[in-house]
Design an enzyme around this catalytic site. Structure first.
Site, PDB file in Angstrom:
ATOM      1  N   GLN A 154      48.634  41.674  27.137  1.00 62.32           N
ATOM      2  CA  GLN A 154      48.592  40.457  26.599  1.00 62.32           C
ATOM      3  C   GLN A 154      48.292  40.495  25.066  1.00 62.32           C
ATOM      4  OE1 GLN A 154      46.143  37.054  27.289  1.00 62.32           O
ATOM      5  NE2 GLN A 154      47.917  35.838  27.951  1.00 62.32           N
ATOM      6  N   TYR A 204      45.811  28.772  21.636  1.00 62.43           N
ATOM      7  CA  TYR A 204      45.649  29.847  20.465  1.00 62.43           C
ATOM      8  C   TYR A 204      46.762  29.692  19.466  1.00 62.43           C
ATOM      9  CZ  TYR A 204      41.914  31.553  23.539  1.00 62.43           C
ATOM     10  OH  TYR A 204      40.730  31.716  24.096  1.00 62.43           O
ATOM     11  N   ARG A 239      53.180  33.764  27.864  1.00 61.97           N
ATOM     12  CA  ARG A 239      52.382  32.452  28.486  1.00 61.97           C
ATOM     13  C   ARG A 239      52.291  31.407  27.966  1.00 61.97           C
ATOM     14  NH1 ARG A 239      46.173  33.007  31.511  1.00 61.97           N
ATOM     15  NH2 ARG A 239      47.451  32.853  33.598  1.00 61.97           N
ATOM     16  N   GLY A 249      43.531  34.742  38.896  1.00 61.94           N
ATOM     17  CA  GLY A 249      42.305  35.406  37.973  1.00 61.94           C
ATOM     18  C   GLY A 249      41.106  35.615  38.616  1.00 61.94           C
ATOM     19  N   ARG A 250      40.415  34.513  38.590  1.00 63.33           N
ATOM     20  CA  ARG A 250      38.730  34.789  39.146  1.00 63.33           C
ATOM     21  C   ARG A 250      38.911  35.332  40.430  1.00 63.33           C
ATOM     22  NH1 ARG A 250      37.734  28.412  37.686  1.00 63.33           N
ATOM     23  NH2 ARG A 250      40.017  28.726  37.492  1.00 63.33           N
TER      24      ARG A 250
HETATM   25  C1  LIG Z   1      36.733  35.262  32.601  1.00 60.63           C
HETATM   26  C2  LIG Z   1      38.116  34.621  32.325  1.00 60.63           C
HETATM   27  C3  LIG Z   1      38.918  35.090  31.219  1.00 60.63           C
HETATM   28  C4  LIG Z   1      40.000  34.675  30.924  1.00 60.63           C
HETATM   29  N1  LIG Z   1      40.681  35.015  29.795  1.00 60.63           N
HETATM   30  C5  LIG Z   1      42.025  34.728  29.628  1.00 60.63           C
HETATM   31  C6  LIG Z   1      42.813  35.757  28.737  1.00 60.63           C
HETATM   32  O1  LIG Z   1      42.328  36.674  28.107  1.00 60.63           O
HETATM   33  N2  LIG Z   1      44.092  35.172  28.515  1.00 60.63           N
HETATM   34  C7  LIG Z   1      44.607  34.095  29.044  1.00 60.63           C
HETATM   35  O2  LIG Z   1      45.962  33.850  29.174  1.00 60.63           O
HETATM   36  N3  LIG Z   1      43.953  33.450  30.377  1.00 60.63           N
HETATM   37  C8  LIG Z   1      42.612  33.941  30.433  1.00 60.63           C
HETATM   38  N4  LIG Z   1      41.828  33.116  31.380  1.00 60.63           N
HETATM   39  C9  LIG Z   1      42.663  32.259  32.459  1.00 60.63           C
HETATM   40  C10 LIG Z   1      43.421  33.116  33.739  1.00 60.63           C
HETATM   41  O3  LIG Z   1      44.200  33.746  33.193  1.00 60.63           O
HETATM   42  C11 LIG Z   1      43.631  31.993  34.596  1.00 60.63           C
HETATM   43  O4  LIG Z   1      44.898  31.372  34.059  1.00 60.63           O
HETATM   44  C12 LIG Z   1      42.774  31.055  34.970  1.00 60.63           C
HETATM   45  O5  LIG Z   1      41.588  31.832  35.419  1.00 60.63           O
HETATM   46  C13 LIG Z   1      43.332  30.244  36.268  1.00 60.63           C
HETATM   47  O6  LIG Z   1      43.377  31.078  37.421  1.00 60.63           O
HETATM   48  P1  LIG Z   1      42.247  31.163  38.738  1.00 60.63           P
HETATM   49  O7  LIG Z   1      42.129  29.761  39.263  1.00 60.63           O
HETATM   50  O8  LIG Z   1      43.111  32.000  39.671  1.00 60.63           O
HETATM   51  O9  LIG Z   1      41.173  31.813  38.288  1.00 60.63           O
HETATM   52  C14 LIG Z   1      40.556  33.547  31.835  1.00 60.63           C
HETATM   53  C15 LIG Z   1      39.956  33.175  33.113  1.00 60.63           C
HETATM   54  C16 LIG Z   1      38.781  33.589  33.309  1.00 60.63           C
HETATM   55  C17 LIG Z   1      38.168  33.111  34.372  1.00 60.63           C
END
Ligand SMILES: Cc1cc2nc3c(=O)[nH]c(=O)nc-3n(C[C@H](O)[C@H](O)[C@H](O)COP(=O)(O)O)c2cc1C
Length: 370
Positions: free
Chosen positions: A102, A188, A235, A324-325
């Site tokens: 990314q 961003y 994205r 993600g999480r």
């Molecule tokens: C610890 C953490 C770091 C994240 N870092 C990024 C990132 O670097 N780039 C990005 O596009 N989204 C980032 N996100 C968003 C996740 O990609 C994702 O969209 C978000 O956690 C929702 O999905 P989930 O409910 O499955 O966690 C981050 C989320 C978390 C929890």
């Protein structure tokens, strides 16, 4: 029978044959080696542990020193960073996985501490409320810090940033990634250009929808010129309102972007629904409008579970689902989802910064039960 059988079917993404439709969402974990923001063997181990995913998207990775906004995040602008990423892509490939990098420029989501005391940059010098994660150089402790009002980029500087995206893409491919995902979401730099709330420029990059979309299009074209469209992805976060991003014109702007992305035949469109600190409504009408303009592969992310994944895939609003999480504490998430095994909870205290603990020491199911 699994609740979301489609999730476990193969999918062809450009030249890649994905064994399932589960994507590991990009997640910043702030564990790059210092100085130099360089990926390490530890990062390689973390991603390789998660290689069961149909596709891994790396944590956001700065394309230049100027693009940095958080402590200990990795870059892709030096040869040492490229070599560090090689450890990661090699380990993921050996574990049977596939991975996109990314590409990130934070714009105003930053702090002078990363820029020799200078202000972060943005389309316009508009005050806003947001915070970044940084390690206090005096105490060594991590915490959040408010972002100052940025300075506006000159026209020439914008052209240089587009070039930085191109060079970062070249390095990412040299590092062995299967492709790159442009981070156009979450407030961003690219998102800052799209929205009237952060972009009040009066030159060709501001004002009309066409002008606000210019930077995104130039970045997509620059990246695709290096990687080819089949290895170029983006994205976007249409419903984001936090971080001073509540733009009244954003949905039509994003729909216009989506049409352009389809014309360019990019690898996939990745949509952020509910994010970390922001839970917007993703309407069905909007999903339909996106699909009408983008027949290619769509990834969705945001609080997905098996039921929601089944719904979105069956309605063809998406082709792949990113988690993600759930991937933080479940390195073998695809297997757990497929077999209906319980999911482990993650420790929020170890998300950002630190070492092995809370990163590579979450066990897979077999080792939990052994
Ligand atoms: C610890 C953490 C770091 C994240 N870092 C990024 C990132 O670097 N780039 C990005 O596009 N989204 C980032 N996100 C968003 C996740 O990609 C994702 O969209 C978000 O956690 C929702 O999905 P989930 O409910 O499955 O966690 C981050 C989320 C978390 C929890």
């Amino acid at each position: 029978m699994n609740k979301a059988p489609l999730l476990f079917t193969p999918f062809r993404l450009g030249a890649l044959e994905l064994p399932n439709r589960i994507v590991m969402a990009p997640m910043t974990r702030c564990r790059a080696a210092q100085p130099g923001d360089i990926p390490t063997e530890l990062n390689a181990q973390y991603y390789a542990q998660r290689a069961e995913a149909g596709l891994i998207v790396s944590e956001a990775t700065q394309i230049s020193p100027q693009g940095k906004g958080y402590s200990f995040t990795p870059g892709i602008h030096s040869d040492a960073q490229r070599d560090g990423w090689r450890l990661v892509t090699r380990a993921v490939r050996q574990a049977g996985g596939r991975m996109f990098l990314q590409l990130w420029h934070v714009g105003r989501m930053s702090h002078p501490v990363f820029h020799d005391g200078q202000l972060p940059v943005a389309p316009s010098a508009v005050p806003f409320e947001a915070a970044i994660w940084m390690v206090d150089p005096a105490t060594g402790l991590g915490g959040t810090a408010p972002c100052p009002t940025p300075r506006a980029l000159t026209h020439a500087e914008i052209g240089q940033i587009v070039e930085d995206y191109r060079l970062a893409t070249r390095r990412a491919l040299a590092a062995g990634f299967d492709g790159v995902e442009i981070h156009g979401a979450n407030g961003y730099l690219i998102d800052q250009f799209l929205r009237t709330t952060s972009n009040v420029r009066t030159d060709e990059y501001g004002g009309s929808r066409e002008n606000r979309l210019r930077f995104l299009k130039q970045v997509v074209d620059a990246v695709a010129s290096e990687a080819g469209p089949a290895r170029t992805a983006i994205r976007l976060a249409p419903f984001l309102t936090a971080r001073g991003m509540a733009c009244p014109d954003i949905l039509p702007t994003i729909l216009e972007a989506v049409g352009y992305l389809h014309e360019r035949q990019i690898a996939y469109l990745h949509l952020v629904e509910a994010d970390w600190d922001d839970a917007p409504e993703f309407t069905e009408a909007f999903r339909q409008a996106v699909r009408a303009r983008f027949p290619g592969p769509i990834i969705v992310a945001g609080k997905y579970d098996l039921d929601k994944a089944a719904w979105v895939l069956e309605h063809r609003y998406a082709d792949l689902v990113a988690f993600g999480r759930p991937f933080v504490a479940n390195p073998d998430l695809p297997q757990r989802l497929a077999q209906g095994l319980p999911l482990a909870a993650f420790d929020p205290a170890t998300l950002f910064g630190g070492g092995v603990h809370g990163y590579t020491d979450y066990p897979a199911w077999e080792s939990t039960t052994a």
